[in-house]
Scaffold this active site. Structure first.
Site, PDB file in Angstrom:
ATOM      1  N   GLU A 142       0.804  -1.239   0.000  1.00 46.18           N
ATOM      2  CA  GLU A 142       0.000   0.000   0.000  1.00 46.18           C
ATOM      3  C   GLU A 142       0.831   1.280   0.000  1.00 46.18           C
ATOM      4  OE1 GLU A 142      -3.919  -1.539   2.433  1.00 46.18           O
ATOM      5  OE2 GLU A 142      -2.167  -1.028   3.620  1.00 46.18           O
TER       6      GLU A 142
HETATM    7  C1  TNX Z   1      -4.367  -4.000   4.885  1.00 44.63           C
HETATM    8  S1  TNX Z   1      -2.594  -6.347   4.714  1.00 44.63           S
HETATM    9  C2  TNX Z   1      -3.080  -3.743   5.335  1.00 44.63           C
HETATM   10  C3  TNX Z   1      -2.867  -3.340   6.718  1.00 44.63           C
HETATM   11  C4  TNX Z   1      -4.155  -3.165   7.467  1.00 44.63           C
HETATM   12  C5  TNX Z   1      -5.091  -4.288   7.105  1.00 44.63           C
HETATM   13  C6  TNX Z   1      -6.385  -4.267   7.873  1.00 44.63           C
HETATM   14  C7  TNX Z   1      -1.624  -5.296   4.366  1.00 44.63           C
HETATM   15  C8  TNX Z   1      -0.387  -5.783   3.779  1.00 44.63           C
HETATM   16  N1  TNX Z   1      -1.959  -4.018   4.596  1.00 44.63           N
HETATM   17  O1  TNX Z   1      -2.104  -2.158   6.765  1.00 44.63           O
HETATM   18  O2  TNX Z   1      -3.882  -3.170   8.825  1.00 44.63           O
HETATM   19  O3  TNX Z   1      -5.383  -4.203   5.737  1.00 44.63           O
HETATM   20  O4  TNX Z   1      -7.132  -5.417   7.621  1.00 44.63           O
END
Ligand code: TNX
Length: 514
Positions: free
Chosen positions: A326
């Site tokens: 992300e």
């Molecule tokens: C996505 S999973 C994210 C996290 C959040 C999560 C909440 C991932 C690699 N990134 O930063 O905590 O969703 O479900």
């Protein structure tokens, strides 16, 4: 009880174990999770008493031998000793030399002796967890004896894991969990033969590991959490304690520093890591994807090198997790060379990289693993590059996803995940183009935006983690939901003895076990 024992003793002498006591435990009353590969019932029971010994046939087994004897003594109040000379009878033998995969083991419970034979000490340790599940539930409690008897039903088991990596992740960045909480989690994981604990040590809301060359990371970056709480961090001494505790239970800690995104806590601690040279405010919300290290600055790579070097000194295991998810405000043309350079930094310290599936946009180094959480196309890009994949689909394995629409804690952006949904899938069948040989293993992450206490944590994790442990250990052809469900219903008693605050799903109440 006494009468039965005496009677049995005389009958045993006469006809050799064909006669069983009504009070003897039956194999069918026991719940083995994960389900072993081959289980064959045998006549008779073994009774642990104050004269039982743990016999080790090699010095390398002393560590596990002492661990088991302490474990048994803790609840029985016995003073069982480890011996290196083979007793006549009434002993638990730990042996090496089994011709099986690394963590494979054989377990043979007979009236006079229990044998656990492993391909490695690790295999012996996994075998002991099976033996533990054959023991009365009281074994899980300190001083659990209370006049009971420590009988174990006769059985012969052959077992080995399906996947080499069977793990869980804890996000200690959004909310911090202290050393004692992590130790409890490690203990609970070990009961299900899990062998990797990934700690998500840094995110926008907190930096949780002391880095001596960059002390403000914890002084400033560790000072808060989601919701504005006080945060916290592990000193390097704390962290070493966690690593050693895990090692004793044959669990490897995988440290993660998420980058280049999810870095607000670091950016707030050191202005020079920002492209504009200005430190942002500390962040206590739950948005994702707004922060990035400045990928153009030399100091960024000096910072990463220092952090990785200090982490490597604390990490006997093979992996350093670099996050990579992300990074919405890092342009792809900057993200790619960044991930490539960070892989080289990690590799220069002889460690392998794991990163979330987005890292597959970059050229993956030969030892890299992509953790599939969201996009199958990313996971396939990793496989096409010859990398391994760690399977953590958010729709199946995310322990922060709510069970159903009535769950108070957690999120539901990926799915609602009831116990059947968390169990009914096969990593090698999940996506076309990703087969068993491409898969390193399975990991179930717990993100903690909404989780603040150990009680809450346990509610989201259990019993789903138990099903994930079975998926990772047991051959898919042996797994069946109804059978698993009935074992889990029997296993509830053990969870209660352990004081686990598990989610008592309606699925466990319908159709009680046979
Ligand atoms: C996505 S999973 C994210 C996290 C959040 C999560 C909440 C991932 C690699 N990134 O930063 O905590 O969703 O479900």
């Amino acid at each position: 009880m006494m009468k039965c024992n005496l009677l049995k003793l005389s009958v045993l002498l006469l006809i050799g174990g064909l006669f069983a006591c009504d009070s003897d435990p039956k194999l069918s009353e026991k719940a083995l999770i994960p389900l072993p590969e081959k289980v064959v019932e045998q006549n008779g029971v073994f009774t642990i008493d104050e004269n039982t010994k743990v016999f080790i046939d090699r010095p390398e087994l002393e560590g596990v031998g002492v661990f088991f004897s302490k474990f048994i003594n803790h609840s029985t109040g016995f003073n069982i000793q480890v011996v290196t000379e083979k007793p006549e009878s009434d002993y638990i033998a730990l042996e090496l030399g089994l011709d099986a995969p690394d963590e494979g083991y054989g377990l043979d419970v007979r009236p006079d002796v229990i044998r656990i034979k492993g391909a490695s000490t690790e295999g012996v340790f996994r075998g002991f967890q099976t033996l533990r599940q054959l023991m009365p539930v009281a074994i899980e409690k300190e001083g659990g004896f209370e006049g009971g008897s420590w009988k174990i039903p006769g059985v012969k088991i052959e077992d080995a894991p399906e996947y080499a990596y069977r793990g869980s992740m804890l996000d200690v960045a959004r909310h911090f969990f202290g050393v004692e909480d992590i130790k409890r989690y490690i203990d609970l994981m070990s009961l299900y033969k899990m062998n990797y604990l990934h700690l998500h040590l840094a995110d926008d809301q907190g930096w949780r590991i002391e880095i001596k060359s960059w002390p403000k990371l914890t002084e400033i970056g560790g000072s808060t959490a989601v919701g504005g709480g006080e945060g916290g961090f592990y000193t390097q001494e704390d962290y070493k304690e966690i690593v050693a505790y895990a090692q004793e239970r044959f669990i490897t800690i995988v440290p993660e520093i998420d980058m280049p995104g999810h870095t607000n806590a670091a950016l707030a601690s050191y202005p020079e890591l920002n492209c504009n040279g200005e430190a942002p405010e500390l962040y206590t919300g739950i948005e994702v994807g707004f922060s990035t290290l400045c990928t153009d600055k030399e100091i960024t790579y000096q910072f990463i090198d220092d952090v990785v070097r200090e982490l490597v000194e604390l990490t006997p295991g093979p992996y350093i997790h670099i996050g990579g998810d992300e990074s919405h405000v890092t342009p792809l043309e900057k993200y790619i060379p960044f991930i490539e350079q960070v892989q080289d930094i990690v590799n220069s310290y002889d460690k392998r990289v794991i990163g979330w599936d987005e890292i597959a946009h970059a050229a993956l180094r030969p030892s890299a693993t992509a953790q599939y959480w969201s996009k199958a196309e990313n996971a396939k890009m990793a496989v096409d590059q010859g990398a391994k994949v760690l399977i953590s689909p958010a729709t199946k394995a995310y322990l922060d996803m709510q069970y159903d629409s009535t769950t108070q804690l957690g999120l539901h952006w990926a799915a609602y995940i009831e116990l059947d949904s968390a169990y009914l899938w096969d990593p090698a069948e999940l996506e076309e183009g990703i087969s068993k040989d491409d898969i390193l293993g399975v990991e179930a992450p717990l993100w903690t935006e909404t989780i603040t206490t150990m009680n809450e944590l346990e509610y989201m994790v259990f019993p789903r983690l138990i099903g994930i442990a079975e998926i990772a250990w047991t051959k898919p052809g042996l797994r069946e939901w109804d059978d698993y469900k009935s074992r889990l219903i029997k296993h509830e008693e053990r969870l209660k003895a352990l004081g686990v605050n598990y989610y008592s799903s309606p699925l466990l109440k319908k159709g009680k076990a046979k």
